[in-house]
Design an enzyme around this catalytic site. Structure first.
Site, short mmCIF file in Angstrom:
data_model
loop_
_atom_site.label_atom_id
_atom_site.label_comp_id
_atom_site.label_asym_id
_atom_site.label_seq_id
_atom_site.Cartn_x
_atom_site.Cartn_y
_atom_site.Cartn_z
N HIS A 251 -10.85 4.90 6.40
CA HIS A 251 -11.19 3.87 7.48
C HIS A 251 -11.72 2.70 7.81
CE1 HIS A 251 -7.53 2.09 8.50
NE2 HIS A 251 -7.99 1.08 9.44
N CYS A 252 -11.80 1.85 7.41
CA CYS A 252 -13.24 0.62 7.94
C CYS A 252 -12.33 0.10 8.49
CB CYS A 252 -13.34 -0.25 6.64
SG CYS A 252 -14.41 -1.43 7.35
N VAL A 253 -12.72 0.15 9.85
CA VAL A 253 -12.16 -0.66 11.31
C VAL A 253 -12.59 -2.33 11.18
CG1 VAL A 253 -12.14 0.99 13.03
CG2 VAL A 253 -14.23 -0.86 12.66
N SER A 257 -8.51 -1.64 7.25
CA SER A 257 -7.58 -1.13 6.24
C SER A 257 -8.83 0.05 5.54
CB SER A 257 -7.56 -1.62 4.71
OG SER A 257 -7.12 -1.55 3.72
#
Length: 398
Positions: A251-253, A257
């Site tokens: 999960h990429c901040v 998303s």
């Protein structure tokens, strides 16, 4: 009865209590602060057109819009202020990332910081660098195209990463003597995966109790208790998005998303285009304000750059972009290594936890032999996203 002006802003009892305790010099519990924050989030709205009512504002988008220009302008006043601020900013961002990662909650802070940084740097380039006359139309066109292409790629990344939606047909294993079926919904389409557990397998079942138990344990591992589905291989559940994602990487901040099978290639392309655009903008900026010097040398030695505030601000922003690009470059490098080894970021964490992977270059490279098919085949699988070789039925129950 309200005893102060701030408590009159709303009917929140927790806010009244928190204000009273602050005015009396008493501590406020973390639970009270969380409830007050939730109330503020709920009531912070802006009017919206088209008859849809007021819209909520996520307050986490505001700090970058307010504080980033202030910090950069302060850093442009003196070199020592620049060192302090440009050192503190990454530390503060990493600290906030740690806090949000612990809570496993949504935040738009990092996406807001990234988008506003792009826009603000481009604005300063137009207002501070362009008037100096060293930038022609071709340079500006290349930089603008790079910025636009980065935003287009980012928009593609923000689309569905490959969510697996549960349905009433999900994850059923039929009785002995029949074929096993793994059923799930992927991107709105119902998917059925046939498991070739045929009669020959059944005849040798008595000799394969160990394998059968291992397959059952693997099924339990891939069964998602939150989504109530049996996930296909290499999928994972994201607690922040509250969904299972096909071939979940992480999960990429920065995009708020997940990165999964459906958007992983767009994610890599976004990083690549951003790094090229950023390096081009930094080189154009330093070549303008530190003429006659090599780009790398100009970052550390540019005499007279603090004599004018506009030039000092441009130099500070060049350093800010360099720090951001270094962080994104590290992320890009890790992604390239993982793709070359056919392993996801999620799988590297599991490999380190279970001690099933081998570490190289001080942990920069984590290798396992589970999906590794060689460098060329790994990249071919990534670019086409062809499924890995399917094993025998018992080994592939999930």
């Amino acid at each position: 009865e309200k005893s102060h002006i701030l408590a009159s802003c709303c009917d929140c009892v927790d806010l009244d209590e928190a204000c009273d305790r602050c005015l009396k010099g008493k501590s406020v519990s973390s639970q009270t602060i969380d409830r007050v924050t939730d109330t503020i989030y709920d009531r912070l709205r802006i009017p919206w057109l088209f008859g849809t009512g007021a819209k909520k504002i996520d307050i986490t988008i505001l700090p970058p819009l307010i504080f980033l220009p202030i910090f950069l302008h302060i850093a442009a006043l003196h070199i020592f202020l620049a060192i302090i601020i440009l050192t503190s900013l990454p530390i503060l961002v990493l600290w906030y990332y740690y806090i949000t990662h612990q809570k496993k909650g949504h935040t738009l802070f990092f996406l807001s910081l990234g988008l506003f940084s792009l826009g603000y740097m481009y604005y300063l380039f137009l207002t501070e660098i362009m008037p100096k006359g060293n930038i022609n139309f071709v340079h500006l066109t290349v930089l603008t195209c790079g910025l636009v292409l980065t935003l287009i790629c980012l928009a593609q990344v923000k689309k569905n990463p490959g969510y697996i939606r549960p349905d009433h047909r999900s994850a059923r294993i039929q009785g002995a003597g029949t074929s096993n079926v793994l059923s799930y919904s992927l991107n709105g389409a119902h998917q059925v995966q046939q498991m070739n557990w045929d009669s020959s397998t059944k005849l040798h079942q008595s000799d394969q109790n160990g394998e059968l138990q291992s397959a059952r344990n693997k099924f339990k591992t891939n069964w998602c208790t939150e989504c109530k589905i049996a996930r296909p291989p290499r999928s994972g559940h994201c607690r922040i998005c509250a969904s299972c994602v096909q071939r979940l990487d992480h999960h990429c901040v920065w995009i708020n998303s997940c990165v999964g099978e459906a958007n992983h290639r767009a994610f890599i392309l976004t990083l690549f285009v951003f790094l090229l655009t950023s390096m081009y903008g930094i080189s154009m900026t330093l070549d303008t304000i530190c003429r006659g010097r090599i780009i790398f040398t100009a970052l550390f030695y540019c005499p007279g750059v603090y004599n004018e505030h506009g030039t000092a601000l441009s130099f500070t922003c060049a350093w800010y972009c360099t720090i951001v690009s270094a962080g994104m470059g590290y992320l890009f490098l890790i992604q390239l290594i993982n793709i070359s080894c056919n392993i996801t970021e999620r799988e590297t964490r599991f490999a380190l936890r279970d001690k099933t992977g081998k570490k190289y270059l001080c942990g920069l490279i984590i290798k396992t032999d589970e999906y590794n098919r060689g460098l060329i085949n790994n990249w071919r699988e990534f670019l086409k996203f062809q499924p890995s070789h399917v094993r025998t039925a018992i080994e592939d129950l999930v």
